[in-house]
Design an enzyme around this catalytic site. Sequence first.
Site, PDB file in Angstrom:
ATOM      1  CB  SER A 173      -0.883   0.017   1.254  1.00 51.43           C
ATOM      2  OG  SER A 173      -1.340   1.338   1.479  1.00 51.43           O
ATOM      3  CG  MET A 206     -11.207   3.106   2.139  1.00 51.67           C
ATOM      4  SD  MET A 206      -9.665   3.045   3.068  1.00 51.67           S
ATOM      5  CE  MET A 206      -8.518   3.236   1.712  1.00 51.67           C
ATOM      6  CG  MET A 235     -11.624  -2.762   5.081  1.00 52.53           C
ATOM      7  SD  MET A 235     -10.095  -2.349   4.215  1.00 52.53           S
ATOM      8  CE  MET A 235      -9.184  -1.447   5.474  1.00 52.53           C
ATOM      9  CG  ASP A 271      -6.189  -2.833   3.156  1.00 54.68           C
ATOM     10  OD1 ASP A 271      -5.141  -2.564   3.770  1.00 54.68           O
ATOM     11  OD2 ASP A 271      -6.786  -2.016   2.424  1.00 54.68           O
ATOM     12  CG  HIS A 292      -3.854  -1.592  -1.647  1.00 63.13           C
ATOM     13  ND1 HIS A 292      -4.979  -2.316  -1.992  1.00 63.13           N
ATOM     14  CD2 HIS A 292      -4.227  -0.813  -0.601  1.00 63.13           C
ATOM     15  CE1 HIS A 292      -5.980  -1.995  -1.186  1.00 63.13           C
ATOM     16  NE2 HIS A 292      -5.558  -1.074  -0.331  1.00 63.13           N
ATOM     17  CG  ASP A 310      -4.997   2.369   0.971  1.00 61.65           C
ATOM     18  OD1 ASP A 310      -5.986   1.623   0.835  1.00 61.65           O
ATOM     19  OD2 ASP A 310      -3.900   1.975   1.415  1.00 61.65           O
ATOM     20  CG  MET A 366      -8.338   7.127   2.643  1.00 58.66           C
ATOM     21  SD  MET A 366      -7.580   7.070   4.277  1.00 58.66           S
ATOM     22  CE  MET A 366      -6.739   5.476   4.202  1.00 58.66           C
ATOM     23  CG  HIS A 371      -9.186   0.141  -0.520  1.00 55.29           C
ATOM     24  ND1 HIS A 371      -8.602  -0.091   0.713  1.00 55.29           N
ATOM     25  CD2 HIS A 371     -10.527   0.080  -0.304  1.00 55.29           C
ATOM     26  CE1 HIS A 371      -9.539  -0.282   1.621  1.00 55.29           C
ATOM     27  NE2 HIS A 371     -10.715  -0.170   1.027  1.00 55.29           N
TER      28      HIS A 371
END
Length: 226
Positions: free
Chosen positions: A11, A71, A140, A178, A36, A38, A40, A69
Amino acid sequence: MVSREIKIAPSILSADFARLGEQVAEVTTAGAHYIHVDVMDGHFVPQITIGPPVVAAIRPCTNLTLDVHLMIERPELQLEQFARAGADILTVHAEACPDLRKVVEQIKGLGVKAGVSLNPATPLAMIEEILPAIDLALMMTVNPGFAGQAFIEEVVDKIARLRQILDERGLACELEVDGGISAQTAPGAVRAGAQVLVAGSAIFNRRESVGDAIARLRASLGGLTD
Ligand code: DX5
Ligand code: ZN
């Protein structure tokens, strides 16, 4: 013994953003399988991280799968931009999608793989109906929002139940975990049935090179895989 190939997905949230391209290249050379990313939004989770321009910036730095990913709330509004930026997998949270099937169809329509993620407290039932339509299910193992949190042991049972459903139904959907994955916690997750291991702080840290970190993670699985 686990016969499936275990994949490592560093990540980049824990990488040195000032030299992100180099860090992506380093984990690529070190044998990672996915990168990966992330994303957000400050709403679904408290922090704001990165968006499509960063995905586009790292795209030329690796030939690995970009595992994005999301979020974020209202992911349906952002999917096209992430696909255009070079994402290979777009994973949304079931908690953020009242009409999950529609969102999954939208992702597939963009020509990329579709993933769905569940927070630790969200029951598996939220994705059971959609499993045949998705490429990846992301469990998660921390509450989403920050790198460096402790692995939540209770999720291991959910991982095992999902593995059983996937195997019984003969589904090819990958099972990714994750949060808090390290040489200490990875063996338990893999034994329960995880196939793709996301790791942030266990791979990008000041104690060791990313190559040594990935090797240590793999070594922890030593007796488990063939
Ligand atoms: C958490 C993110 C994770 C996180 C992983 O919300 O989705 O990908 O960055 O970091 P570690 O491995 O440090 O828990
Ligand atoms: Zn993640």
